[in-house]
Each structure stands twice: as C-alpha cells, then as structure tokens.
Design an enzyme around this catalytic site. Structure first.
Site, PDB file in Angstrom:
ATOM      1  N   SER A  96     -30.965 -20.124  -7.084  1.00  0.00           N
ATOM      2  CA  SER A  96     -31.560 -20.190  -5.937  1.00  0.00           C
ATOM      3  C   SER A  96     -32.635 -21.121  -5.865  1.00  0.00           C
ATOM      4  CB  SER A  96     -32.180 -18.744  -5.703  1.00  0.00           C
ATOM      5  OG  SER A  96     -32.528 -18.721  -4.347  1.00  0.00           O
TER       6      SER A  96
ATOM      7  N   HIS B 253     -25.726 -13.241  -3.174  1.00  0.00           N
ATOM      8  CA  HIS B 253     -26.814 -14.117  -3.811  1.00  0.00           C
ATOM      9  C   HIS B 253     -27.373 -13.783  -5.127  1.00  0.00           C
ATOM     10  CE1 HIS B 253     -29.835 -17.562  -3.489  1.00  0.00           C
ATOM     11  NE2 HIS B 253     -30.675 -16.469  -3.761  1.00  0.00           N
TER      12      HIS B 253
ATOM     13  N   ASP C  22     -22.879 -14.958  -0.067  1.00  0.00           N
ATOM     14  CA  ASP C  22     -24.240 -15.310  -0.199  1.00  0.00           C
ATOM     15  C   ASP C  22     -24.854 -15.473   1.155  1.00  0.00           C
ATOM     16  OD1 ASP C  22     -26.682 -16.360  -0.830  1.00  0.00           O
ATOM     17  OD2 ASP C  22     -26.105 -17.422  -2.529  1.00  0.00           O
TER      18      ASP C  22
END
Length: 278
Positions: free
Chosen positions: A97, A258, A229
């Site tokens: 991320s 995610h 995600d």
C-alpha cells in the site's frame, strides 16, 4: 532494537531479526500502521534463513511523533538512513500500500543508485498515482481522500475500527467472516501513531506521482494485487506500474482484498519466497 536518529533529528524505530550474514528483506508498512503489520511475513522468512527488517514510518508506531516531514521524500530518506546504518546490501524491499510507494521512491532515489537493492515487491501498492488528475483520469476523486481526512479528524478511534472492519480486509463482503483479532490489531497499531502524521500522510500516499521512479527502476520487480482491493483499486494501479517498470512482473489474485498479506498470508508468503529465490 534501539532507534536510529536521522539527519533532521527524527528517531526511527526498527526491528532486525535473523542472521546478520543472511540476505536481508526490508518491509515497508501501509498507512496508518507499523512494522508489526509484517510480523507474519517476518517470522516466515526468518524461518527460511533470511534476515528481516521492518521500521515504523516517522509519526507512526514507535517512531518519533514529529510535526514535519510527512511526505515521500522524507519517508524514503528515513528508510535510507536505516539501511545505511545497518549497511544492508543485496536487499529485497517489499512494500504494501503506502509502503509500496515508499519502497518505490527509496529504490529509485537511494537504494538502486547505491547498488544496495536486489529486488523489489509491490503489494496492493499506491503507485503510479492514486488521485484523479488530467493525466490520470482513472484515479479516485480528491473527495475520497478528503473523506478519509474528515473521518480521521472527527473521530479517529472509531474510524480505525470501521476501516479494518469493512473494506481493508474485505470483511464487508457478503459471506465474509470478520476476524476480531485482526481488526483489533489494526486499531492498536493505528492508534499508536500521531494523528497529525497520519492526516498528512493521506496526501503523501494519494497525491505523489511515482511515474518517474517506476521508469528508472531496473531491478526485478514483482507487482502483486488483488482484484477485490477496495482501497487501491487495481485498474489504476498494478497493471500501470508493471508497464512502467523495466523489469516488472504482474501477478493478479482473484478476489483478494487490500489486506491480502494477512487474509491470504499462506499464498502471499509462498509466492514471495518463490520470487526472491528465483
């Protein structure tokens, strides 16, 4: 481990596990978490003979809650200070991320020019750029990130329960079973950090354009992303990053959320090991 102090006086906490003469793997955590989010991966790779290092980003976790420097240039410089302090070489950098953006910027601006990097892995990562702009029409509207800032400022503690309870791990999907320990651990990590650092970090992860960094990285890079995600939508992230990289490989995971490093750690860890050993 004792924290290191960067050139601007910021104390950065890090963990360093495993044999000091083994190949190092450096993990870069997502927003608004800490090095602890990588515990499953760190234990797995220590068990396979690697040296594993993870740090808390400035203003996050156990690192100093400084007022300034919550941008990708400082994030990359901070991890460069850790890497240089430990004199890590032939290193694999793995970023999830926001940590994927940090790892990208570090490798392009510090690690690769210094000859310290062997490979890079981006998992559910924010590059090339998240926010919608004329040059990035598929991005998310700025209002999405304004909403995150408002939720954080209004009631950070409740927001940090709602976020992992819902879209982060896909626990909001029909039939999904929420894992309370995972939610509580997310909340614990997030609440350790500075509200100001986390608030300003939203701009850093959403508005930074990593296009130039991706173009100059030439080490083998694995780009991993789940099709479900809900935080970093796949259409405007992983496939675009893989195309910009000189030596990139795209691996897509059907239905993964995610937070796939936690929800599907067995699959992710096995694929990481295969890539690192290849």
């Amino acid at each position: 481990m004792s924290p290191i102090t960067t050139k601007d006086g910021t104390k950065i906490y890090y963990k360093d596990w495993g044999p000091k003469d083994a190949q190092p793997i450096v993990f870069h955590h997502g927003w608004p978490l800490s090095a602890d989010d990588w515990d499953t991966q760190m234990l797995f790779f220590v068990g396979h003979g690697f040296r594993t290092i993870a740090h808390d980003r400035r203003g996050h976790g156990r690192s100093a809650q400084v007022s300034d420097g919550h941008d990708m240039d400082h994030y990359a410089a901070d991890i460069a200070a850790v890497v240089e302090h430990l004199d890590l070489r032939n290193t694999v950098h793995i970023g999830h991320s926001t940590g994927g953006g940090e790892a990208t910027h570090y490798v392009a601006q510090h690690g690769q020019p210094q000859g310290r990097v062997a490979k890079l892995v981006l998992i559910g990562a924010v590059p090339p750029i998240m926010v919608k702009t004329p040059a990035n029409p598929g991005g998310l509207p700025i209002e999405v990130f304004d909403g995150l800032r408002k939720s954080l400022a209004d009631n950070r503690a409740q927001f940090y329960i709602d976020f992992p309870s819902g879209p982060f791990y896909g626990f909001n999907r029909p039939g999904a079973e929420a894992i309370q320990g995972v939610i509580q651990n997310w909340w614990r990590q997030a609440m350790m950090g500075s509200a100001k650092a986390q608030y300003e970090g939203i701009k850093a992860f959403s508005e930074t354009d990593f296009t130039h960094d991706l173009k100059i990285i030439d080490v083998p890079t694995l780009v991993m992303h789940g099709t479900d995600d809900q935080i970093v939508p796949i259409a405007d992230s992983a496939p675009l990053s893989a195309k910009l990289l000189k030596n990139g490989t795209l691996k897509i995971y059907e239905g993964f959320p995610h937070g796939m490093c936690t929800t599907h750690a067995d699959v992710v860890n096995a694929d990481l090991l295969t890539f690192i050993r290849s």
